[in-house]
Every structure is written in C-alpha cells, then in structure tokens.
Enzyme design. Structure first.
Site, PDB file in Angstrom:
ATOM      1  N   ASP A  20       0.832  -1.360   0.026  1.00 33.94           N
ATOM      2  CA  ASP A  20       0.291  -0.374  -0.131  1.00 33.94           C
ATOM      3  C   ASP A  20       0.940   1.109  -0.371  1.00 33.94           C
ATOM      4  OD1 ASP A  20      -3.147  -0.840   2.097  1.00 33.94           O
ATOM      5  OD2 ASP A  20      -1.680  -2.177   0.130  1.00 33.94           O
ATOM      6  N   GLU A  54       4.010   1.724  -1.328  1.00 34.27           N
ATOM      7  CA  GLU A  54       4.571   2.337  -2.805  1.00 34.27           C
ATOM      8  C   GLU A  54       3.316   2.462  -3.719  1.00 34.27           C
ATOM      9  OE1 GLU A  54       6.040  -2.080  -2.317  1.00 34.27           O
ATOM     10  OE2 GLU A  54       7.234  -1.492  -3.892  1.00 34.27           O
ATOM     11  N   ASP A 103       0.702   4.575  -2.289  1.00 32.05           N
ATOM     12  CA  ASP A 103       0.597   5.681  -2.168  1.00 32.05           C
ATOM     13  C   ASP A 103       1.630   6.570  -3.042  1.00 32.05           C
ATOM     14  OD1 ASP A 103      -1.797   4.818  -0.878  1.00 32.05           O
ATOM     15  OD2 ASP A 103      -0.945   4.740   0.938  1.00 32.05           O
ATOM     16  N   SER A 130     -36.485  -5.411 -15.448  1.00 30.58           N
ATOM     17  CA  SER A 130     -35.999  -5.735 -14.161  1.00 30.58           C
ATOM     18  C   SER A 130     -36.379  -7.270 -15.373  1.00 30.58           C
ATOM     19  CB  SER A 130     -37.086  -5.627 -13.292  1.00 30.58           C
ATOM     20  OG  SER A 130     -37.868  -5.604 -13.128  1.00 30.58           O
ATOM     21  N   LEU A 131     -35.839  -8.019 -14.035  1.00 31.52           N
ATOM     22  CA  LEU A 131     -36.325  -9.503 -13.894  1.00 31.52           C
ATOM     23  C   LEU A 131     -37.517 -10.034 -13.676  1.00 31.52           C
ATOM     24  CD1 LEU A 131     -32.364 -10.496 -13.561  1.00 31.52           C
ATOM     25  CD2 LEU A 131     -33.688 -10.808 -15.539  1.00 31.52           C
ATOM     26  N   GLU A 180     -26.064 -17.177 -12.501  1.00 32.57           N
ATOM     27  CA  GLU A 180     -24.526 -16.815 -12.345  1.00 32.57           C
ATOM     28  C   GLU A 180     -25.273 -15.767 -11.692  1.00 32.57           C
ATOM     29  OE1 GLU A 180     -24.773 -12.350 -15.432  1.00 32.57           O
ATOM     30  OE2 GLU A 180     -24.595 -14.654 -17.150  1.00 32.57           O
ATOM     31  N   LYS A 214     -27.458 -13.502  -8.089  1.00 35.75           N
ATOM     32  CA  LYS A 214     -27.920 -12.483  -8.795  1.00 35.75           C
ATOM     33  C   LYS A 214     -26.845 -11.050  -7.501  1.00 35.75           C
ATOM     34  CE  LYS A 214     -31.994 -10.939  -8.772  1.00 35.75           C
ATOM     35  NZ  LYS A 214     -32.628  -9.570  -8.141  1.00 35.75           N
ATOM     36  N   ASP A 269     -26.951  -8.459  -4.863  1.00 39.62           N
ATOM     37  CA  ASP A 269     -27.545  -7.786  -4.514  1.00 39.62           C
ATOM     38  C   ASP A 269     -26.918  -5.946  -3.644  1.00 39.62           C
ATOM     39  OD1 ASP A 269     -29.666  -6.646  -3.305  1.00 39.62           O
ATOM     40  OD2 ASP A 269     -29.597  -8.018  -1.127  1.00 39.62           O
ATOM     41  N   ARG A 303     -30.548   3.358 -12.436  1.00 35.69           N
ATOM     42  CA  ARG A 303     -31.256   2.368 -13.357  1.00 35.69           C
ATOM     43  C   ARG A 303     -32.292   3.632 -13.733  1.00 35.69           C
ATOM     44  NH1 ARG A 303     -36.171   0.364 -12.360  1.00 35.69           N
ATOM     45  NH2 ARG A 303     -36.717  -1.375 -13.772  1.00 35.69           N
ATOM     46  N   GLU A 358     -23.723  -4.372 -11.317  1.00 40.94           N
ATOM     47  CA  GLU A 358     -24.216  -4.301 -10.136  1.00 40.94           C
ATOM     48  C   GLU A 358     -23.275  -3.671  -9.282  1.00 40.94           C
ATOM     49  OE1 GLU A 358     -27.535  -4.825  -9.719  1.00 40.94           O
ATOM     50  OE2 GLU A 358     -27.917  -4.953  -7.707  1.00 40.94           O
ATOM     51  N   TYR A 376     -23.301  -8.207 -18.159  1.00 37.67           N
ATOM     52  CA  TYR A 376     -24.408  -7.865 -19.273  1.00 37.67           C
ATOM     53  C   TYR A 376     -23.383  -6.430 -19.942  1.00 37.67           C
ATOM     54  CZ  TYR A 376     -27.628  -8.817 -22.700  1.00 37.67           C
ATOM     55  OH  TYR A 376     -28.139  -9.229 -23.924  1.00 37.67           O
ATOM     56  N   LYS A 422     -29.661 -17.031 -17.538  1.00 43.48           N
ATOM     57  CA  LYS A 422     -29.878 -16.285 -18.727  1.00 43.48           C
ATOM     58  C   LYS A 422     -30.158 -17.285 -19.924  1.00 43.48           C
ATOM     59  CE  LYS A 422     -27.238 -12.361 -16.672  1.00 43.48           C
ATOM     60  NZ  LYS A 422     -26.810 -11.505 -16.537  1.00 43.48           N
ATOM     61  N   LYS A 450     -34.817 -16.344  -6.638  1.00 44.23           N
ATOM     62  CA  LYS A 450     -34.428 -15.825  -5.451  1.00 44.23           C
ATOM     63  C   LYS A 450     -34.670 -17.164  -4.104  1.00 44.23           C
ATOM     64  CE  LYS A 450     -35.706 -11.333  -5.261  1.00 44.23           C
ATOM     65  NZ  LYS A 450     -35.620 -10.374  -5.144  1.00 44.23           N
ATOM     66  N   CYS A 474     -31.425   3.533  32.957  1.00 44.56           N
ATOM     67  CA  CYS A 474     -30.315   2.714  32.375  1.00 44.56           C
ATOM     68  C   CYS A 474     -30.368   1.144  33.312  1.00 44.56           C
ATOM     69  CB  CYS A 474     -28.855   3.682  32.907  1.00 44.56           C
ATOM     70  SG  CYS A 474     -27.503   1.894  32.179  1.00 44.56           S
ATOM     71  N   CYS A 510     -26.793   1.750  34.951  1.00 45.96           N
ATOM     72  CA  CYS A 510     -25.994   2.533  35.928  1.00 45.96           C
ATOM     73  C   CYS A 510     -27.155   3.279  36.801  1.00 45.96           C
ATOM     74  CB  CYS A 510     -25.319   3.441  35.604  1.00 45.96           C
ATOM     75  SG  CYS A 510     -25.856   4.846  34.377  1.00 45.96           S
ATOM     76  N   CYS A 515     -28.563   6.682  27.988  1.00 41.42           N
ATOM     77  CA  CYS A 515     -27.815   6.758  29.000  1.00 41.42           C
ATOM     78  C   CYS A 515     -27.253   7.889  28.886  1.00 41.42           C
ATOM     79  CB  CYS A 515     -27.742   5.582  29.427  1.00 41.42           C
ATOM     80  SG  CYS A 515     -26.821   6.203  31.271  1.00 41.42           S
ATOM     81  N   CYS A 527     -20.967   5.524  33.746  1.00 41.39           N
ATOM     82  CA  CYS A 527     -21.757   4.326  33.315  1.00 41.39           C
ATOM     83  C   CYS A 527     -20.773   2.992  33.046  1.00 41.39           C
ATOM     84  CB  CYS A 527     -22.832   4.361  32.035  1.00 41.39           C
ATOM     85  SG  CYS A 527     -23.884   3.106  31.349  1.00 41.39           S
TER      86      CYS A 527
HETATM   87  S1  IVH Z   1     -29.037  -9.113 -15.643  1.00 39.33           S
HETATM   88  C1  IVH Z   1     -32.604  -7.493 -19.087  1.00 39.33           C
HETATM   89  N1  IVH Z   1     -28.096 -10.092 -14.028  1.00 39.33           N
HETATM   90  O1  IVH Z   1     -31.298  -7.720 -10.763  1.00 39.33           O
HETATM   91  C2  IVH Z   1     -31.723  -7.581 -17.580  1.00 39.33           C
HETATM   92  N2  IVH Z   1     -29.431  -8.837 -12.945  1.00 39.33           N
HETATM   93  O2  IVH Z   1     -34.507  -6.783 -12.191  1.00 39.33           O
HETATM   94  C3  IVH Z   1     -30.746  -7.453 -16.682  1.00 39.33           C
HETATM   95  N3  IVH Z   1     -28.641  -8.237 -10.979  1.00 39.33           N
HETATM   96  O3  IVH Z   1     -31.250  -5.128 -10.331  1.00 39.33           O
HETATM   97  C4  IVH Z   1     -30.680  -7.883 -15.788  1.00 39.33           C
HETATM   98  N4  IVH Z   1     -26.849 -10.009 -10.391  1.00 39.33           N
HETATM   99  O4  IVH Z   1     -28.887  -4.896 -11.768  1.00 39.33           O
HETATM  100  C5  IVH Z   1     -28.973  -9.151 -14.180  1.00 39.33           C
HETATM  101  N5  IVH Z   1     -26.267 -11.539 -12.723  1.00 39.33           N
HETATM  102  C6  IVH Z   1     -26.587 -10.677 -13.395  1.00 39.33           C
HETATM  103  C7  IVH Z   1     -27.253  -9.655 -12.065  1.00 39.33           C
HETATM  104  C8  IVH Z   1     -29.129  -8.822 -11.859  1.00 39.33           C
HETATM  105  C9  IVH Z   1     -27.992  -8.351  -9.905  1.00 39.33           C
HETATM  106  C10 IVH Z   1     -30.279  -7.123 -10.447  1.00 39.33           C
HETATM  107  C11 IVH Z   1     -30.130  -6.257 -12.239  1.00 39.33           C
HETATM  108  C12 IVH Z   1     -31.202  -5.835 -11.588  1.00 39.33           C
HETATM  109  C13 IVH Z   1     -31.953  -6.674 -10.752  1.00 39.33           C
HETATM  110  C14 IVH Z   1     -33.058  -7.415 -12.390  1.00 39.33           C
END
Ligand code: IVH
Length: 669
Positions: A35, A37, A39, A84-85, A114, A116, A118, A137, A174, A227, A289, A313, A407, A410, A425, A431
């Site tokens: 770190d 080096e 910096d 969205s998915l 893959e 997902k 969060d 988004r 993400e 993607y 996918k 999920k 408390c 105390c 408190c 305390c």
């Molecule tokens: S593909 C058109 N792959 O999940 C398809 N989405 O509702 C595009 N997310 O908030 C989504 N991991 O950001 C895809 N491996 C992954 C993902 C992913 C997380 C999120 C995405 C979105 C939500 C999809």
C-alpha cells in the site's frame, strides 16, 4: 528528450502503472506492491498533474480519490431501457420458464447461470475504451449520471486494456458493498451517531446518491459486471462476451456457469443456496439467462422483463421460537438496544438465542410481548432480528412491553432526544459500558492503535487501574504483571504500544477522544482547520460552523465536550503524557501573511488547482476559508460554474469577486 516530454512520459507511465495495480488489487485480489508503494506512486502522479495541468486527463487514476465538488446529477436517457427480471422462488416456475421458451420453437439453447448480486444496478458506457458515463437504473427509461461517484470504485476500469473492445458499448452490472466494508461503515456511522444502514444494499444505493464523491471514495464499493450491450460485440454468446470483458479489465464473477439442461441449472441453485453464506458479499438469488444473443432477441421482452432470463430468489431464512425476555444493552455512546432472549432455535445452521429488537418504536410496531411466538430472520446483518409475531398463539392475559426508563447498568434516567430512534443513558462519565466503550474506541486501530483487546480493557477497568483514557498513560509494567493473564512479555508489549501511540498524529488523537458525531472525516477537517486542540477548545459555535462539513449538530457536540471539566482534566493529562495535540508543522506551514485577517469564500470549479488546494493556499497565506457568505466576507474566489445566487449575494453585499488567476497573482503563485 526535453523536460516536457519527460514529464508527460512519466505521467503516462504512472497512470498506466496505477491502473494495473488497481486491477491487480481490486479485480484479481492479488496486489503486487505494498500500500505504501502504491501511495508513493499516486502522490508522485498527483504532484506532477497539479504542476502540469496541460496533461490533465479526466480518466486519470488520481481522480479516483474523489472530488469535493457538490453537483446535481445529470439525467441521461438510457440507450437501451433497463428492464427488471421476473422473479421466482420455485423450481416449478423455472420449468414453466423453459416450457415457454420451447413453445416458441427454439431449440439448441444453452443457459448461463450467474449470481444475483444484491446492490444497485449501473449502466456503464465506454467509448474508445474510455469510461464515458455511468447511469443508474432510474425509472428504467432514464437515470442519473453518477460518473463522479463511480470513478471512485477502483474495480471499474476507467480505460480498458487490450484492443478488441467495440468502439462504443454499454456494460451493465451491480454496485455493492462487501460485508467487511458494510460493517466498517456502520461502525463508523454508529460512532458518529448516525443511523446505521439496514443492509449492504441500502448502504450501496445510499452511497451512490451522495453528491460529494470524496465521501463516496471512502466507502468500500465494488462492482460486478454482468451484461454487455451494443453493436459489434465480440461474440453472439453472452458467456464469451463476459470472458472478453474480463480481459478488458472488468470485474466479472468467477461463479458464472454454462448449463445445458435444467438439471444443471438446479444443481447451480442448490449449490449456492448454502455456499452463498461463504461469499464475502450478499446475493439474493441466481440469474438464469439464455446464452445466445440471437436467441435472446428472438425471444424478446414482455413489457417489464426479458423472456430470455429469470431470477431465482432465495427466501430469507426464518425460524419460529418463543420470546423469553428482553435485555437492554448499553453501547459506547449510551445508546440503548433492546435484545430479545429466545428459546434456542436453529437458524441458517447456527443456534440462535438472541435477536435484535432495534428500539422502542420497533417493539411497539411489532406489538411483541413476553412469551409470544416470534419469527426471526437473518438479513444482511450478522445479528438476527425479530421480524414478526404469531398473534394467534398469544397467551390470553399478555401485556404490552413497558420500555425501560432507567439505565440497566448505572440506574440513570434515560433520555430520548427528539427525532432520534434510540433512548440514551446520559451518564457518560459514570456508566461502565460507556466508559469501557470509550476506551475501546480510543485504542482502536484507526484511532490510537494500541494493542488492547476488549477483555483486557474490562480487566483493567475492573481492577481500577484504568478508569479513563488518560489512565492508560500512567500504567506501569509492575502494575500489569500483578494482573491475571499478564506475563512479562505481554506487559512490556502493552507499555510499548501505549508509548508508540504518543506519535499518532493530531487528527487521529482528536478522533480517538470519541467526541460524539466527530468521526474520522470530521476530525481531519477540524484538525486541519484549527491546528491544535487548544484552538479547537476555544472555538465558539460560529467558528465551528464556518468549517466545511461542520453543521449545528457537530458544533454543539464539540462545545458540549469541552464544557465538561472532566474532559479538560483528561486532556491536560494527555498533554503531559506527550500526545500530539497539534498538527505537524508542515501542513500548516505559513507561506505569507498576505491574506492575514481576510475571510474568503470559494465557489465553483477551478482549472489550475482543486478546491482543497485553493483552501490550503488561503490558509497558508494567513487567510480564513469560510463556507457561507456574509457581510464579513472579504473576497469571493469564483471558479467556473459559480452558482448565480452566490454571485448575486456577493454583489449585493459589495464583496469583491476575483478569479482563480487573480487570486494566484495576489499570493504570488
Ligand atoms: S441481468 C435484462 N444479471 O437484478 C436483464 N441482473 O431485476 C438484466 N442483478 O437490479 C439483468 N445480478 O441489477 C442480471 N447477474 C445478474 C444480476 C442482475 C444482479 C440485478 C440487476 C437488477 C435486478 C434485475
């Protein structure tokens, strides 16, 4: 070679090297230099760039440290709408998903499975291999261009490596905060009295909305890309495109799997159901996918989501058990947290006996009562929480919980300030958990960095040797070896570590004092501004709020701290012990007295120096940088994009408005 091209060459070399080191560190997790080096290289680049603005580059790795400008986000219409998915929690629905695909007549398709992730989704656009924009988004049609914040995420390449990337393309991913960063961030928030984030997802999306990217840079954000979109992508296969993206420098998860049959898909789902707990970040499911872009296109989209992908999920794991009693824990700041004692139950593989109830409001909201059957859940947090009550199984005569008024440690009457969720408190000096907590904070790594474990602090406190932070500096080896668990060596080590802490710089000492709301960033700001603890102690409310980022709440807390005689006594003892209560010479070194007595406000964006550098130049020449304009202000240094309301106000108050160049002339730079 003349001097100029030498400099330019060195700048390019440094940028290239730093980009490579970022990649090794943040993407491969395999740093090849220390770190320190790193910096050093970064500092060299920053110095060269500020001396040679003609070689400025918006994609320089030096700009990833952030920027202290405040700006509104620009709205950008997505070239490809963000959909969205569709989500499912059952394998049957995945079979139905496949049936729908088959019905279209499609055959010979392959799946890519893959994780997902969060967090918060992001769309990055690259042109000629350079990051052009980073858009949230939003509502799916348009979003915020948060490029300044995204540039602080070191695993996102600003420039791509290789040559075979399309001239213009988008890559989606993400942004998330790994567990370790999340915990650190919440610890810091609690230390400064801010409400902690409920989970890493909220923390990530909350952070991305911050307008000040230098604050974003401090958070440990990371990003997986998942993607690619655009003309001329390298392959028809999503899987192959991800592989290519990895070569160009993007962080692509290693847990991407080609699956031919649904059986393989289910194996992937089952595997991650358990294994996800070992990941250093949160996932809330997996994404399936269709691999081929051509097939994806032929399947198309519904109004909301693609027909070629689906998310499976995982359910948050819950358990049902009985609430036996409620304990109230007292934290370092005196904050009270109610904790449920439960009949032991297995949740996500571990036996749970305690769960958080957060605060008094949460108890009322859940209407949870002693002996109730309750649902507990493990969220992003380590400590499980009570999320619901099975009211149908409630005992007939049960009574609502009466929240404590005193408390438990105390006996002091608790207070609850308006707008705060927690009870406190107020007996901060008497305390025990608050005293021990203050010592723990004082010795912590980012504060005084004294090697003392929690249990040893309790031992020292209970033995009467250390009742406050100043007592640490009176400890002797003889006193320590008389204590249980201390040997010659461990006593010597502790004394040495305490002695070493006398060299810790002033800003960290200030942070270590544990003044409420004065976290690391605030401590740095006030240390630089006032230069010494004595000056800070003398500051009044107005002096304090003149400092950037210091608001009413922090100013009041600092004044409250120095009004307490006990704190003054402790500070005197820390001074006698030889702690650094002044900022080291070089950072406040005076260049001239040209601006002596002048209050100066700066606004807008500057060409030659950053805002922070301009502020330092003001101070080094005897002036004072103020954050709000008033009749007492002497100059406004107006950069580009200075807000019209600021200019108008300055004109009204007859305050002299000068440009960056005029300012630099004034101080002979
Ligand atoms: S593909 C058109 N792959 O999940 C398809 N989405 O509702 C595009 N997310 O908030 C989504 N991991 O950001 C895809 N491996 C992954 C993902 C992913 C997380 C999120 C995405 C979105 C939500 C999809």
């Amino acid at each position: 070679m003349d001097l100029f091209s030498n400099t330019e060459h060195r700048i390019k070399q440094l940028r290239k090297a730093l980009n490579e080191h970022n990649y090794k560190y943040y993407v491969l997790n395999k740093p090849s230099i220390s770190d320190f080096e790193y910096d050093q290289l970064m500092q060299e680049l920053i110095n060269l760039e500020s001396a040679h603005p003609e070689y400025a580059d918006p994609n320089s790795p030096s700009l990833r440290i952030g920027d202290d400008r405040t700006r509104e986000f620009e709205q950008v219409v997505h070239k490809y709408p963000v959909l969205s998915l569709s989500n499912t929690y059952s394998k049957e629905e995945i079979i139905e998903f496949e049936n729908r695909i088959k019905k279209t007549g499609l055959s010979n398709y392959e799946y890519v499975c893959e994780l997902k992730y969060d967090g918060a989704s992001i769309s990055l656009t690259y042109e000629n291999g350079k990051l052009l924009q980073a858009v949230t988004r939003g509502d799916g049609v348009s979003g915020d261009n948060i490029i300044a914040n995204v540039k602080t995420i070191k695993s996102i390449p600003l420039e791509l490596t290789g040559e075979d990337y399309p001239l213009l393309f988008e890559i989606r991913g993400e942004i998330f905060i790994p567990h370790a960063g999340f915990e650190q961030m919440n610890r810091e928030r609690e230390e400064t009295g801010e409400v902690p984030f409920a989970n890493p997802r909220n923390a990530a999306s909350g952070t991305l909305k911050i307008q000040n990217s230098s604050l974003v840079a401090k958070r440990k954000l990371d990003c997986f890309l998942y993607y690619l979109l655009g003309q001329n992508l390298p392959s028809d296969s999503h899987y192959e495109n991800l592989k290519k993206a990895k070569e160009w420098g993007f962080k692509i998860s290693e847990h991407v799997k080609k699956c031919i049959t649904l059986d393989d898909v289910f194996k992937f789902i089952d595997y991650w159901e358990d294994s996800r707990k070992t990941l250093p970040y949160d996932i809330d499911g997996i994404v399936i996918k269709i691999d081929s872009y051509e097939q994806q296109n032929s399947l198309g989209f519904t109004a909301k989501s693609p027909r070629w992908a689906i998310a499976f999920k995982y359910k948050a794991e819950q358990a049902v058990t009985r609430l036996l009693s409620i304990d109230y824990q007292v934290g370092r700041t005196g904050a009270i947290t109610p904790v449920a004692n439960l009949e032991p139950v297995i949740l996500a593989g571990t036996t749970v006996k305690r769960a958080s109830l957060h605060n008094a409001d949460q108890i009322i909201l859940l209407d949870v009562r002693i002996n109730d059957i309750v649902y507990i859940e493990k969220g992003g947090e380590i400590i499980p929480k009570v999320v619901g009550v099975e009211k149908s199984k409630r005992d007939a005569g049960s009574k609502t919980v009466k929240y404590i008024e005193y408390c438990p440690e105390c006996g002091t009457k608790l207070v609850r300030k308006e707008g705060e969720a927690k009870h406190y408190c107020p007996n901060e000096d008497g305390c025990p958990p608050q005293i021990k907590g203050k010592i723990e904070h004082f010795v912590s790594r980012r504060a005084m960095d004294i090697g003392l474990a929690e249990a040893t602090i309790s031992q020292l406190y209970e033995s009467g040797l250390v009742k406050n932070i100043a007592d640490l500096y009176s400890l002797t080896k003889d006193q320590l070896i008389n204590l249980e668990r201390f040997a010659d060596k461990s006593a010597e080590n502790l004394i040495a570590s305490i002695n070493d802490s006398k060299d810790v710089p002033f800003d960290r000492v200030l942070y270590a004092l544990g003044i409420r709301y004065a976290g690391e960033t605030v401590a740095k700001k006030i240390a630089t501004h006032f230069g010494s603890l004595y000056k800070l102690a003398e500051a009044n409310f107005n002096d304090l709020i003149d400092v950037e980022e210091i608001g009413d709440k922090i100013a009041e807390s600092i004044i409250y701290y120095f009004n307490n005689e006990k704190n003054i006594t402790i500070i005197k003892r820390l001074k006698e012990a030889g702690l650094q209560l002044n900022i080291k010479k070089e950072s406040t070194e005076r260049l001239s007295d040209i601006l002596e007595g002048k209050s100066i406000i700066i606004s807008g964006v500057f060409r030659k120096y950053s805002r922070d550098e301009i502020k330092k130049l003001i101070e080094k020449n005897g002036g004072k940088n103020v954050s709000s304009i008033s009749a007492r202000t002497d100059f406004l240094i107006a950069g580009e994009k200075t807000g019209p309301s600021k200019l108008e106000k300055a004109q009204k108050l007859n305050i002299k408005i000068i440009s960056e160049d005029e300012f630099l002339d004034m101080i002979n730079v």
